[in-house]
Design an enzyme around this catalytic site. Structure first.
Site, PDB file in Angstrom:
ATOM      1  N   ARG A 205       0.598  -1.022  -0.221  1.00  0.00           N
ATOM      2  CA  ARG A 205       0.334   0.052  -0.008  1.00  0.00           C
ATOM      3  C   ARG A 205       0.671   1.187   0.091  1.00  0.00           C
ATOM      4  O   ARG A 205       0.298   2.558  -0.362  1.00  0.00           O
ATOM      5  CB  ARG A 205      -1.087   0.347   1.016  1.00  0.00           C
ATOM      6  CG  ARG A 205      -1.688   1.433   1.272  1.00  0.00           C
ATOM      7  CD  ARG A 205      -2.809   0.854   2.151  1.00  0.00           C
ATOM      8  NE  ARG A 205      -2.403   0.813   3.135  1.00  0.00           N
ATOM      9  CZ  ARG A 205      -2.470   0.173   4.440  1.00  0.00           C
ATOM     10  NH1 ARG A 205      -1.868   2.403   3.947  1.00  0.00           N
ATOM     11  NH2 ARG A 205      -2.135  -0.157   5.236  1.00  0.00           N
TER      12      ARG A 205
ATOM     13  N   TYR B 143     -15.210  19.136 -14.958  1.00  0.00           N
ATOM     14  CA  TYR B 143     -15.514  17.969 -15.061  1.00  0.00           C
ATOM     15  C   TYR B 143     -16.644  17.182 -14.111  1.00  0.00           C
ATOM     16  O   TYR B 143     -16.615  17.761 -12.782  1.00  0.00           O
ATOM     17  CB  TYR B 143     -14.469  16.720 -14.976  1.00  0.00           C
ATOM     18  CG  TYR B 143     -14.695  15.627 -14.694  1.00  0.00           C
ATOM     19  CD1 TYR B 143     -14.798  14.524 -15.828  1.00  0.00           C
ATOM     20  CD2 TYR B 143     -14.630  14.864 -13.961  1.00  0.00           C
ATOM     21  CE1 TYR B 143     -15.298  12.891 -15.293  1.00  0.00           C
ATOM     22  CE2 TYR B 143     -14.674  13.144 -13.787  1.00  0.00           C
ATOM     23  CZ  TYR B 143     -15.280  12.675 -14.571  1.00  0.00           C
ATOM     24  OH  TYR B 143     -15.550  11.494 -14.147  1.00  0.00           O
TER      25      TYR B 143
ATOM     26  N   ASP C 277      -6.154  20.257 -13.732  1.00  0.00           N
ATOM     27  CA  ASP C 277      -6.589  19.002 -14.594  1.00  0.00           C
ATOM     28  C   ASP C 277      -5.806  18.808 -15.797  1.00  0.00           C
ATOM     29  O   ASP C 277      -6.991  18.885 -16.735  1.00  0.00           O
ATOM     30  CB  ASP C 277      -8.028  18.227 -14.180  1.00  0.00           C
ATOM     31  CG  ASP C 277      -8.751  17.521 -14.632  1.00  0.00           C
ATOM     32  OD1 ASP C 277      -7.678  16.438 -15.300  1.00  0.00           O
ATOM     33  OD2 ASP C 277      -9.035  16.750 -14.061  1.00  0.00           O
TER      34      ASP C 277
ATOM     35  N   LYS D 111      -7.328   8.052 -19.368  1.00  0.00           N
ATOM     36  CA  LYS D 111      -7.947   8.434 -20.579  1.00  0.00           C
ATOM     37  C   LYS D 111      -6.312   8.945 -21.894  1.00  0.00           C
ATOM     38  O   LYS D 111      -6.001   7.273 -22.194  1.00  0.00           O
ATOM     39  CB  LYS D 111      -8.591   9.879 -20.542  1.00  0.00           C
ATOM     40  CG  LYS D 111      -9.440   9.867 -19.179  1.00  0.00           C
ATOM     41  CD  LYS D 111     -10.993   9.867 -20.023  1.00  0.00           C
ATOM     42  CE  LYS D 111     -11.740   8.718 -18.629  1.00  0.00           C
ATOM     43  NZ  LYS D 111     -12.180  10.570 -17.551  1.00  0.00           N
TER      44      LYS D 111
END
Ligand SMILES: *Cc1c(COP(=O)(O)O)cnc(C)c1O
Length: 379
Positions: free
Chosen positions: A51, A102, A176, A201
């Site tokens: 982790r 977004y 972003d 993306k």
């Protein structure tokens, strides 16, 4: 390897590989280990536990960090990265968000606001003076959230001017960069503090992973982002990071093809009688054209159109396409089309009849013929 002297197209290929040695692997393998040996006289392991870190994450983080000019941390999704960046804002601070942000960012900031975690102030990021005025009106900690070009209105923000305005008011400036990718613009070089990506993306590019990343330069900011990832636990899977790095290798080629096709389709779509508006920064009369031409090294592979017949007209186009795939998401090799307002949480500044086109790498004539016949059903 950090290779600032190389062109980004080369960095995408060479960065994040194992050190050269006889019989060393060319690609960093998928590391499937939940823990790493350490303790006692061996000392503290650098990786420690699955982790905290993973060698396959590190390979992707190295490549993405080199491309953006900072240090990258990958997350379980773009939204996990958005959430980590928003949590850099101290409790009860104010976040200035693009009015057409977004929809996930729009919803998460709304949710955090309803929990009294922060105050949301929507701003028009195409208007530097308006953002400056909004910054002046805020007291207490502030985070300026930018997206450029925005999803799906394709509005272009003057990142350098807005970052400077933000810093005059001690704001943390986050960009972003999902739509542009570091190949078209590097927000950290323009003065931003943090870059956020939906790696799902363009960076991955094959619609086969959901993944996110945050990139920064400041060590204190990076430590806070890393602590957020470790303790909130939104960590990426090793296989996902492997696939993303594999996809990233061809980003320069994919983007070159996709954005050339996007510009060509934008030009043709303007002439179609069923199309009432085309948004793409390549178009000389697009509101973002001049700024994008100066700030970006390309205009990107997303085109948004508005069509006759309102929402029903747009839905009819979605029903009529055969090659274009009706689906949410973007940035993959396959061309996708979506009426964004079908989502209940889409900002209402997005028109009901707007279709977002994510242009893939298929032949542009095939893409045009299919789109044309679908639009023809409206006239
Ligand atoms: C898709 C997207 C996100 C969210 O990323 P996920 O990987 O879907 O969680 C954030 N910002 C933008 C601009 C996006 O397009």
């Amino acid at each position: 390897m950090s290779a600032p002297q190389l062109s980004p197209a080369t960095v995408a290929v060479v960065s994040g590989r194992p050190a050269r040695a006889l019989d060393s692997e060319l690609n960093t393998p998928v590391s499937l280990s939940a823990t790493f040996v350490g303790g006692g006289s061996l000392g503290q392991a650098a990786l420690g536990y699955g982790r905290f870190a993973n060698p396959t994450w590190v390979a992707l983080e190295t490549a993405l960090g080199d491309l953006e000019g900072g240090r990258a941390l990958t997350f379980a999704s773009g939204m996990a990265a958005v959430a980590a960046a928003l949590h850099l804002l101290p409790a009860e601070g104010t976040v200035l968000v693009p009015h057409g942000a977004y929809n996930g960012t729009h919803s998460l900031t709304g949710l955090m606001s309803s929990q009294n975690r922060l105050t949301v102030r929507p701003v028009d990021i195409t208007d530097v003076e308006a953002v400056r005025t909004a910054l002046q009106a805020v007291s207490g900690p502030v985070l300026l959230w930018l997206e450029s070009p925005t999803n799906p209105l394709l509005e272009v923000a003057d990142i350098a001017a807005l970052a400077a305005a933000g810093h005059e008011h001690d704001a943390l400036v986050v960009v972003d960069n999902t739509f542009a990718t570091p190949l078209l613009q590097r927000p950290l070089d323009l003065g931003a503090d943090v870059v956020v990506h939906s790696v799902t993306k363009f960076l991955s590019g094959h619609s086969d992973v959901v993944l996110g990343a945050v990139v920064a330069r400041d060590e204190v900011t990076l430590a806070a982002l890393q602590a957020h990832r470790t303790f909130h636990g939104a960590i990426p899977g090793p296989l996902e990071t492997f696939l993303a790095l594999r996809g990233l290798r061809t980003l320069p080629l994919r983007l070159e093809r996709s954005q050339a096709s996007a510009a060509e389709l934008a030009r043709r779509l303007r002439e179609h009688p069923a199309v009432t508006r085309v948004r793409h920064p390549s178009l000389p009369d697009d509101p973002g054209h001049a700024l994008a031409a100066q700030q970006m090294s390309g205009f990107g592979a997303l085109v948004s159109i508005e069509v006759t017949g309102g929402a029903a007209g747009a839905d009819a186009v979605v029903d009529a396409v055969r090659l274009w795939v009706p689906a949410t998401s973007l940035g993959g090799v396959e061309s996708l089309v979506e009426r964004r307002r079908r989502h209940g949480n889409e900002p209402t500044v997005v028109p009901q009849d707007l279709l977002r086109l994510s242009v893939g790498v298929e032949d542009v004539e095939d893409l045009w013929r299919d789109l044309q016949q679908a639009l023809d059903t409206l006239v």
